[in-house]
Structure formats: structure tokens, C-alpha cells
Design an enzyme around this catalytic site. Structure first.
Site, short mmCIF file in Angstrom:
data_model
loop_
_atom_site.label_atom_id
_atom_site.label_comp_id
_atom_site.label_asym_id
_atom_site.label_seq_id
_atom_site.Cartn_x
_atom_site.Cartn_y
_atom_site.Cartn_z
CG HIS A 161 17.63 49.04 -97.89
ND1 HIS A 161 17.66 48.42 -99.11
CD2 HIS A 161 17.24 48.09 -97.00
CE1 HIS A 161 17.30 47.15 -98.96
NE2 HIS A 161 17.04 46.94 -97.69
CG ASN A 180 14.56 44.82 -101.17
OD1 ASN A 180 15.03 43.69 -101.38
ND2 ASN A 180 14.58 45.39 -99.97
CB SER A 217 13.08 46.00 -96.52
OG SER A 217 13.73 45.38 -95.46
N1 LIG Z 1 16.28 41.06 -92.17
C1 LIG Z 1 16.80 41.54 -93.31
O1 LIG Z 1 17.40 40.84 -94.11
C2 LIG Z 1 16.67 43.03 -93.59
C3 LIG Z 1 17.48 43.61 -94.57
C4 LIG Z 1 17.40 45.00 -94.79
C5 LIG Z 1 16.51 45.75 -94.06
N2 LIG Z 1 15.69 45.15 -93.12
C6 LIG Z 1 14.78 46.00 -92.37
O2 LIG Z 1 15.37 46.30 -91.11
C7 LIG Z 1 14.35 46.48 -90.13
C8 LIG Z 1 14.60 45.53 -88.97
O3 LIG Z 1 14.59 44.21 -89.46
P1 LIG Z 1 15.20 42.98 -88.63
O4 LIG Z 1 15.27 41.84 -89.59
O5 LIG Z 1 16.43 43.42 -87.91
O6 LIG Z 1 14.01 42.74 -87.57
P2 LIG Z 1 14.11 42.00 -86.15
O7 LIG Z 1 12.73 41.55 -85.84
O8 LIG Z 1 15.22 41.00 -86.15
O9 LIG Z 1 14.52 43.16 -85.13
C9 LIG Z 1 13.68 44.22 -84.76
C10 LIG Z 1 14.01 44.61 -83.33
O10 LIG Z 1 13.29 45.80 -83.03
C11 LIG Z 1 12.86 45.69 -81.68
N3 LIG Z 1 11.76 46.64 -81.45
C12 LIG Z 1 10.45 46.50 -81.74
N4 LIG Z 1 9.79 47.62 -81.39
C13 LIG Z 1 10.71 48.50 -80.87
C14 LIG Z 1 10.63 49.81 -80.34
N5 LIG Z 1 9.48 50.46 -80.29
N6 LIG Z 1 11.78 50.39 -79.91
C15 LIG Z 1 12.96 49.72 -79.96
N7 LIG Z 1 13.08 48.47 -80.46
C16 LIG Z 1 11.97 47.87 -80.91
C17 LIG Z 1 12.49 44.24 -81.51
O11 LIG Z 1 12.46 43.86 -80.13
C18 LIG Z 1 13.61 43.54 -82.31
O12 LIG Z 1 14.71 43.23 -81.48
C19 LIG Z 1 13.02 46.23 -90.85
O13 LIG Z 1 12.50 47.45 -91.29
C20 LIG Z 1 13.44 45.36 -92.03
O14 LIG Z 1 12.54 45.43 -93.11
C21 LIG Z 1 15.78 43.82 -92.86
#
Ligand SMILES: NC(=O)c1ccc[n+]([C@@H]2O[C@H](COP(=O)([O-])OP(=O)(O)OC[C@H]3O[C@@H](n4cnc5c(N)ncnc54)[C@H](O)[C@@H]3O)[C@@H](O)[C@H]2O)c1
Length: 313
Positions: A133, A184, A112
């Protein structure tokens, strides 16, 4: 990359949605996750999304969850990382990805706000690494910010922009790798002032949200701030800035008010209260309202990938 093989590493909120967006666009998508429960629920989460949107459920046939990390990434043309927002974790995941991936695969992080340079700095071949992103939910929000580093090759940017554009997304190229990229930074500049207004007792949190939703928030989807500045005149904008900007919060740190909420366990929907109270019905109503709004926006502006599904003509 007409029909590409995609790999998604991390099948949480964003990862499963990114997998869905690529599958709906016709690509074969491998998905992996360290947490078995997260991986196992990918098909049911995607199916629920497709049903909710009235999208073609056969897209699910192109999504292949796999516990085997190497099998997931080794044949992929485009690999997206969507693991939690933790720099050492992301660097470790890209180290693993680089060892398993084809030499011509593009490696993309969905961070993000973390600069891509920090995430990709340890790779041997940094020319094929960049940020993509996406916004939540990835299958409904059009924008994907494509962020290169000083090492990223122009071809990597071009191939990524083409892949995302053909998948019905709205890719934009961010020319410098800065924390928060473009979206962001803009979003959180607004949130900083929103928190500051509540913190200084000028109005309550509900009023902040009402002011935005009933005024410029309504226009924002069709009128960006710089279009708006031109519309009213740059001279008007200058006069407003000269009066207002000195009074706007400019602290280079998170607000103590926000820190106090977190310290008190007031985590928003997760705890049922944050800036405001969130009983379960209010949470459900807000989620339903958001989905309805985004769905209506997609119907008004269908992407190439969704055209023909919820378009009546
Ligand atoms: N949530 C949002 O609105 C949003 C928007 C844009 C970007 N992001 C970014 O996207 C990324 C993921 O966010 P999210 O909200 O999906 O998080 P989340 O916690 O919902 O999902 C992350 C997943 O990664 C898995 N994981 C952890 N370590 C791992 C590894 N070593 N190998 C494989 N899988 C692994 C976890 O088990 C989990 O299922 C982050 O960098 C976040 O900042 C999030």
C-alpha cells in the site's frame, strides 16, 4: 532483486507514480492499462513529475508502456496492481496476472483498504501474493505498507521489503490483514471525528483543518502519537482518554452528513464544493502548497534513491 523487472497494471494516479518511483530507483518498468488514453499519457505525466521535482529525466527511459497485458507481466519479477478500488475487478486482474506471470514473480496489490485475503483468495499460488500500500504521490511519500495474508511466505515479505527499501521507500510490515491496514485506519479515525465535529455544529470545516494544521499536525511528521503519549506520560494519556473517549464519535458507519454531501453532488474538488468551496485558484494553491511541503520534506530527509539529485553536497 538488485535490478528487477517491474510490471505495473493500471496506469492511473497511483500506477504511473509507482512506475516512476521504481524507474528512478533504476529498475526497468513495464506499464499496462485497459484505457488507451491513460496508457498513452504515462510518459508525459512522469516527465512532468520529474521536471517539477528536478529529478533525473533519464528515468523515463526505463518506463515502457504496453497495450499487451501478457507482454507487460510475463517477464516481471515484481507485479503491482493499481486498478480501481473494486474487489471483483481486482480478483479478475489477479486471475489474469497469475496466468501470465513467471512462477517466481511476486504479485502485489495497491488496494487502499480491501483485505488482501479477499483479493488473492482465488489464486492457485497464494504464497507469493501480498499487499503493498503506497501513498499518494508515490514518488514523494516514503511509506509503503507491506501486508501479508496467512498464506504469504516469509520470503515474499522479505524480498518485497528489501526491494522497496533499496528503492528509497520506507516499507513497514503489517502483521495482520485487516481492512485499512495501519495507515488508513489511523487516518480515517481522525477524519470520522473531523466530520462529526462539523456535523454536530461544534465548528466549521475550515476550523477543523486550522486546528490540526496549527497544532498537532505540525508535530506529527516528527512525533508519532505513541511517542507523544510516552512524552507526556502514559498516566496523563490515560486520564485524557477516560474523559475524552466516551465523547468521541464511534459510529461504525459513514456519517449521514458525508452521505448528504455526496447525494447533493458536493464532491469536493471535482464539483468545486464539498465541506468547503473550491474555486479553481484555491484548488491550484492547495496543490502547490502540498507539493512544496512534500518536496521540502524530501530535501530534509533524502532517500537513498534521490540522494545526489536535490542534495547540494
Ligand atoms: N488515489 C490515492 O490517493 C490512492 C492511494 C493509495 C492507494 N490507492 C489505491 O490504488 C488503486 C488505484 O487507484 P488510483 O487512484 O490510481 O485510480 P485511477 O482511477 O487513477 O487509476 C486506475 C487505472 O486502472 C485502469 N484500469 C481499470 N481496469 C483495468 C484493467 N482491468 N486492467 C488494467 N488497467 C485497468 C484505469 O483505466 C485507470 O487508468 C486503488 O485500489 C486505490 O484505492 C489510491
Amino acid at each position: 532483486m538488485a535490478k528487477a523487472r517491474i510490471a505495473v497494471v493500471g496506469a492511473g494516479l497511483m500506477g504511473h507514480g509507482i512506475a516512476q518511483a521504481f524507474a528512478v530507483a533504476g529498475h526497468e518498468v513495464m506499464v499496462t492499462d485497459k484505457m488507451l488514453a491513460s496508457l498513452a499519457s504515462v510518459p508525459e505525466r512522469i516527465l512532468a513529475n520529474l521536471r517539477e521535482l528536478g529529478d533525473d529525466e533519464s528515468a523515463l527511459d526505463r518506463v515502457h508502456p504496453s497495450h499487451d497485458f501478457t507482454a507487460c507481466v510475463r517477464d516481471a519479477h515484481f507485479i503491482v496492481e493499481a486498478v480501481p478500488e473494486d474487489l471483483p475487478l481486482k480478483r479478475m486482474v489477479f486471475d489474469e496476472i497469475e496466468r501470465a506471470a513467471r512462477p517466481d514473480a511476486i504479485l502485489a496489490s495497491n488496494t487502499s483498504v480491501i483485505p488482501i485475503t479477499k483479493i488473492m483468495g482465488g489464486l492457485n499460488d497464494k504464497s507469493r501474493a501480498l499487499g503493498t500500500h503506497w501513498w499518494n504521490p508515490p514518488y514523494l511519500m516514503p511509506l509503503v505498507e507491506v501486508v501479508g495474508t496467512r498464506w504469504t511466505s516469509p520470503e515474499t515479505i522479505e524480498r518485497t521489503v528489501a526491494l522497496l527499501g533499496a528503492a528509497g521507500k520506507t516499507p513497514v510490515h503489517v502483521r495482520k490483514d485487516i481492512p485499512g491496514f495501519v495507515g488508513n485506519r489511523l487516518q480515517h479515525a481522525l477524519w470520522r471525528e473531523a466530520v462529526a465535529l462539523v456535523e454536530s455544529g461544534i465548528c466549521d470545516a475550515e476550523t477543523v483543518d486550522t486546528v490540526i494544521k496549527a497544532s498537532f499536525g505540525l508535530r506529527l511528521a516528527v512525533l508519532g502519537p505513541l511517542e507523544n503519549a510516552d512524552l507526556v506520560g502514559t498516566d496523563q494519556t490515560l486520564a485524557i482518554h477516560q474523559t475524552v473517549l466516551p465523547a468521541i464519535d464511534s459510529r461504525a458507519a459513514a456519517s449521514p452528513y458525508l452521505e448528504a454531501l455526496v447525494a447533493a453532488g458536493k464532491l469536493g474538488f471535482k464539483s468545486g464544493d464539498g465541506f468547503r468551496q473550491w474555486p479553481a485558484e484555491a484548488q491550484a494553491a492547495l496543490r502547490a502548497r502540498l507539493l512544496q511541503h512534500l518536496r521540502a520534506a524530501r530535501t530534509r530527509h533524502p532517500s537513498p534513491a534521490s540522494r545526489g539529485r536535490d542534495d547540494p553536497q
